[in-house]
Design a protein around this motif. Structure first.
Motif, mmCIF file in Angstrom:
data_model
loop_
_atom_site.group_PDB
_atom_site.id
_atom_site.type_symbol
_atom_site.label_atom_id
_atom_site.label_comp_id
_atom_site.label_asym_id
_atom_site.label_seq_id
_atom_site.Cartn_x
_atom_site.Cartn_y
_atom_site.Cartn_z
ATOM 1 N N ALA A 78 44.828 23.945 58.297
ATOM 2 C CA ALA A 78 46.103 24.883 58.020
ATOM 3 C C ALA A 78 46.162 25.354 56.753
ATOM 4 C CB ALA A 78 47.330 24.423 58.297
ATOM 5 N N ALA A 79 45.655 24.778 55.758
ATOM 6 C CA ALA A 79 45.869 25.326 54.458
ATOM 7 C C ALA A 79 44.550 26.246 53.975
ATOM 8 C CB ALA A 79 46.018 24.122 53.324
ATOM 9 N N GLY A 80 43.531 26.042 54.675
ATOM 10 C CA GLY A 80 42.163 26.663 54.365
ATOM 11 C C GLY A 80 41.491 25.952 53.218
ATOM 12 N N LYS A 81 41.736 24.444 53.470
ATOM 13 C CA LYS A 81 40.766 23.695 52.570
ATOM 14 C C LYS A 81 39.736 23.249 53.413
ATOM 15 C CE LYS A 81 44.737 21.949 50.029
ATOM 16 N NZ LYS A 81 45.362 20.539 49.464
ATOM 17 N N VAL A 82 39.678 22.852 54.805
ATOM 18 C CA VAL A 82 38.579 22.577 55.483
ATOM 19 C C VAL A 82 38.205 23.910 56.632
ATOM 20 C CG1 VAL A 82 37.869 21.315 57.328
ATOM 21 C CG2 VAL A 82 38.911 20.158 55.626
ATOM 22 N N LEU A 83 37.030 24.236 56.570
ATOM 23 C CA LEU A 83 36.399 25.526 57.231
ATOM 24 C C LEU A 83 35.620 24.868 58.445
ATOM 25 C CD1 LEU A 83 35.698 27.910 54.776
ATOM 26 C CD2 LEU A 83 37.883 27.775 55.857
ATOM 27 N N PRO A 84 36.218 24.993 59.799
ATOM 28 C CA PRO A 84 35.474 24.244 60.801
ATOM 29 C C PRO A 84 34.019 24.856 60.840
ATOM 30 C CG PRO A 84 37.566 24.819 61.745
ATOM 31 C CD PRO A 84 37.452 25.312 60.096
ATOM 32 N N PHE A 85 33.761 25.953 60.334
ATOM 33 C CA PHE A 85 32.401 26.406 60.445
ATOM 34 C C PHE A 85 31.651 26.718 59.338
ATOM 35 C CE2 PHE A 85 34.491 28.015 64.720
ATOM 36 C CZ PHE A 85 33.371 27.524 65.557
ATOM 37 N N ALA A 86 31.832 25.680 58.383
ATOM 38 C CA ALA A 86 31.097 25.594 57.200
ATOM 39 C C ALA A 86 29.926 24.973 57.555
ATOM 40 C CB ALA A 86 31.925 24.831 56.121
ATOM 41 N N GLY A 87 28.776 25.239 56.606
ATOM 42 C CA GLY A 87 27.552 24.588 57.058
ATOM 43 C C GLY A 87 27.110 23.130 56.457
ATOM 44 N N GLU A 88 26.129 22.416 57.102
ATOM 45 C CA GLU A 88 25.105 23.049 57.857
ATOM 46 C C GLU A 88 25.601 22.984 59.217
ATOM 47 O OE1 GLU A 88 20.579 22.546 57.509
ATOM 48 O OE2 GLU A 88 21.453 20.977 58.614
ATOM 49 N N VAL A 89 25.367 24.101 59.879
ATOM 50 C CA VAL A 89 25.317 24.299 61.408
ATOM 51 C C VAL A 89 24.323 24.693 62.020
ATOM 52 C CG1 VAL A 89 26.795 25.173 63.344
ATOM 53 C CG2 VAL A 89 28.149 24.597 61.042
ATOM 54 N N LYS A 90 23.703 24.051 63.019
ATOM 55 C CA LYS A 90 22.635 24.364 63.843
ATOM 56 C C LYS A 90 22.869 24.883 65.192
ATOM 57 C CE LYS A 90 19.248 21.144 61.420
ATOM 58 N NZ LYS A 90 18.207 20.114 61.386
ATOM 59 N N ASP A 91 22.185 25.655 65.754
ATOM 60 C CA ASP A 91 22.368 25.712 67.253
ATOM 61 C C ASP A 91 21.480 25.069 68.305
ATOM 62 O OD1 ASP A 91 19.980 26.938 67.426
ATOM 63 O OD2 ASP A 91 20.347 28.992 67.303
ATOM 64 N N GLN A 92 21.755 25.209 69.505
ATOM 65 C CA GLN A 92 21.294 24.375 70.477
ATOM 66 C C GLN A 92 19.544 24.277 70.229
ATOM 67 O OE1 GLN A 92 22.500 26.289 74.176
ATOM 68 N NE2 GLN A 92 23.235 24.251 74.923
ATOM 69 N N SER A 93 19.301 25.346 69.763
ATOM 70 C CA SER A 93 17.756 25.388 69.540
ATOM 71 C C SER A 93 17.073 24.679 68.385
ATOM 72 C CB SER A 93 16.924 26.830 69.554
ATOM 73 O OG SER A 93 17.431 27.137 68.395
ATOM 74 N N VAL A 153 19.053 26.774 62.007
ATOM 75 C CA VAL A 153 20.059 26.884 61.109
ATOM 76 C C VAL A 153 20.886 27.986 61.299
ATOM 77 C CG1 VAL A 153 20.849 26.465 58.957
ATOM 78 C CG2 VAL A 153 19.100 24.888 59.427
ATOM 79 N N ARG A 154 22.190 28.154 61.755
ATOM 80 C CA ARG A 154 23.032 29.301 61.710
ATOM 81 C C ARG A 154 23.758 29.502 60.367
ATOM 82 N NH1 ARG A 154 22.727 33.038 66.112
ATOM 83 N NH2 ARG A 154 21.656 31.984 67.996
ATOM 84 N N VAL A 155 24.339 28.206 59.884
ATOM 85 C CA VAL A 155 25.336 28.405 58.859
ATOM 86 C C VAL A 155 24.319 27.439 57.796
ATOM 87 C CG1 VAL A 155 27.338 28.029 57.953
ATOM 88 C CG2 VAL A 155 27.003 28.768 60.225
ATOM 89 N N ALA A 156 24.058 27.811 56.759
ATOM 90 C CA ALA A 156 23.334 26.855 55.603
ATOM 91 C C ALA A 156 24.469 26.018 54.996
ATOM 92 C CB ALA A 156 22.694 27.673 54.476
ATOM 93 N N THR A 157 24.095 24.911 54.427
ATOM 94 C CA THR A 157 24.798 24.194 53.597
ATOM 95 C C THR A 157 25.563 24.813 52.532
ATOM 96 O OG1 THR A 157 23.518 22.128 54.063
ATOM 97 C CG2 THR A 157 24.738 22.068 52.203
ATOM 98 N N GLY A 158 26.667 24.631 52.270
ATOM 99 C CA GLY A 158 27.559 25.402 51.202
ATOM 100 C C GLY A 158 27.943 26.813 51.634
ATOM 101 N N ALA A 159 27.773 27.251 53.052
ATOM 102 C CA ALA A 159 28.326 28.605 53.474
ATOM 103 C C ALA A 159 29.085 28.401 54.498
ATOM 104 C CB ALA A 159 26.998 29.535 53.684
ATOM 105 N N ALA A 160 29.650 29.414 54.865
ATOM 106 C CA ALA A 160 30.514 29.344 56.266
ATOM 107 C C ALA A 160 30.380 30.691 56.942
ATOM 108 C CB ALA A 160 31.787 29.276 55.702
ATOM 109 N N LEU A 161 30.648 30.611 58.130
ATOM 110 C CA LEU A 161 30.885 31.757 58.962
ATOM 111 C C LEU A 161 32.021 32.667 58.488
ATOM 112 C CD1 LEU A 161 29.966 30.687 62.787
ATOM 113 C CD2 LEU A 161 28.457 31.938 60.957
ATOM 114 N N SER A 162 31.651 33.730 58.527
ATOM 115 C CA SER A 162 32.831 34.922 58.298
ATOM 116 C C SER A 162 33.516 35.122 59.489
ATOM 117 C CB SER A 162 32.311 36.450 57.759
ATOM 118 O OG SER A 162 31.404 36.749 59.038
#
Length: 365
Positions: A319-334, A337-346
């Motif tokens: 709620a406070a924006g301290k945790v971003l659910p789509f912060a990296g690293e995030v990989k897709d099914q294949s 890497v869709r979101v690199a470590t240290g980055a987050a989806l816009s």
């Protein structure tokens, strides 16, 4: 408030066919002593709980606040493009100066109608196209599913959870993905089986989907549709569930972990106020836990105390924006890497999501 059936409304509209077809129906000026006419279109029937129920509470908030200063026409169960376009056009032609559409499927019809009635304010929930007189509002569902997913992560024994969605559109996909990512905060080995109904309201299909997920070993079920069927079936089988839109605990046989609920009242009230005082402008609003549009229902008291404390802290941090659910690293099914470590989806990247995260089991098509 006037609630009109789809059949009666469309039958009445047939008499206006020639005028409506030209888009040149007269626009009514709002006199000082004239109530603001508001049209609201629901995609499904109004029930005790669910997506449409939460929108109806927004309408009730308008009535409670403004009383006889407004005249509201509500139509439910409007979902096909042909019917939707006719309904929105007739509402505008009838002099409604503020018109709400409440489903992604209302998007194309509203985009066709709005430009032909430039003095009418249109507001679309779950829309993606913003026009000169068409505003958009949406909820950050993924914040709620992320927190609920963490609760599921603590309670699953099989390390398999299940998700049921209406259609594989971005706001459903990012919600499903966030559910799994939240669970994987607790246990990275957790997977999520996903099924889509290709319908917003089909209790029969939803019952089958929930039973299928349970047979596949999923012991937590989250269903983003407009019924309580998912939590009911889960409760009947003694597995955990997560409610959507409304608190569905009373249907869950004691097995609802929580629900991510929706409170649209601020959108309904703020738009009504703005049209009344002449300050309305089409805006794009996307609010979540921090703004109170998304709210977590009470957590199940069977969640262990230490786990519950962690989930509640996560809720506060999201709620406070301290945790971003789509912060990296995030990989897709294949495995890409869709979101690199240290980055987050816009926001734009989240809202256009068309892929599953690693660990999701299912197909988009």
């Amino acid at each position: 408030m006037t609630t009109t059936t789809r059949r009666d409304f469309l039958r009445a509209g047939a008499a206006l066919g020639t005028v409506l077809g030209t888009g040149l129906a007269p626009r009514l000026a709002l006199a000082a002593d004239e109530p603001l006419r508001i049209g609201v279109v629901y995609v499904s029937p109004i029930a005790e709980i669910g997506w449409t129920k939460q929108h109806s509470l927004g309408v009730e908030a308008i009535e409670k606040t403004y009383g006889d200063k407004v005249k509201i026409t509500v139509l439910d169960n409007i979902f096909t493009p042909q019917d939707s376009e006719r309904v929105f056009r007739q509402l505008a032609a009838d002099g409604n100066k503020l018109i709400f559409g409440t489903s992604f499927s209302h998007g194309t019809p509203m985009q066709k109608v709005a430009p032909r009635f430039p003095k009418t304010a249109f507001e679309h929930c779950s829309g993606i196209v913003h026009l000169a007189n068409l505003g958009l509002f949406e909820a950050r569902y993924y914040e709620g599913t992320y927190v609920a997913g963490a609760a599921a992560g603590h309670m699953t024994k099989s390390a398999k959870i299940g998700f049921i969605g209406g259609f594989p559109i971005p706001d459903i996909l990012y919600s499903a993905n966030a559910l799994l990512l939240g669970a994987q905060r607790v246990n990275p080995a957790i997977t999520c089986n996903a099924l889509f109904l290709n319908s917003w309201y089909d209790p029969g299909k939803e019952k089958e989907a929930a039973a299928t997920l349970i047979s596949q070993g999923c012991d937590v079920i989250c269903s983003m549709t407009d019924t309580a069927t998912g939590v009911q079936v889960a409760g009947d089988h003694g597995v955990w569930s997560i409610g959507y839109a409304s608190d569905m605990a009373r249907f869950a046989s004691g097995k609802q972990l929580t629900a991510f609920t929706l409170d649209w009242s601020s959108d309904y009230l703020n738009n009504t106020r703005a049209v009344m005082d002449g300050t309305w402008k089409p805006t794009v609003r996307w609010d979540g836990l921090g703004a109170g549009v998304v709210k977590m229902a009470p957590y199940n008291d069977q969640i262990p105390a230490a786990a519950l404390a962690g989930v509640k802290q996560l809720e506060a941090d999201v709620a406070a924006g301290k945790v971003l659910p789509f912060a990296g690293e995030v990989k897709d099914q294949s495995g890409k890497v869709r979101v690199a470590t240290g980055a987050a989806l816009s926001d734009d990247e989240i809202r256009s999501m068309n892929w599953f995260v690693a660990g999701m089991v299912g197909k988009l098509g």
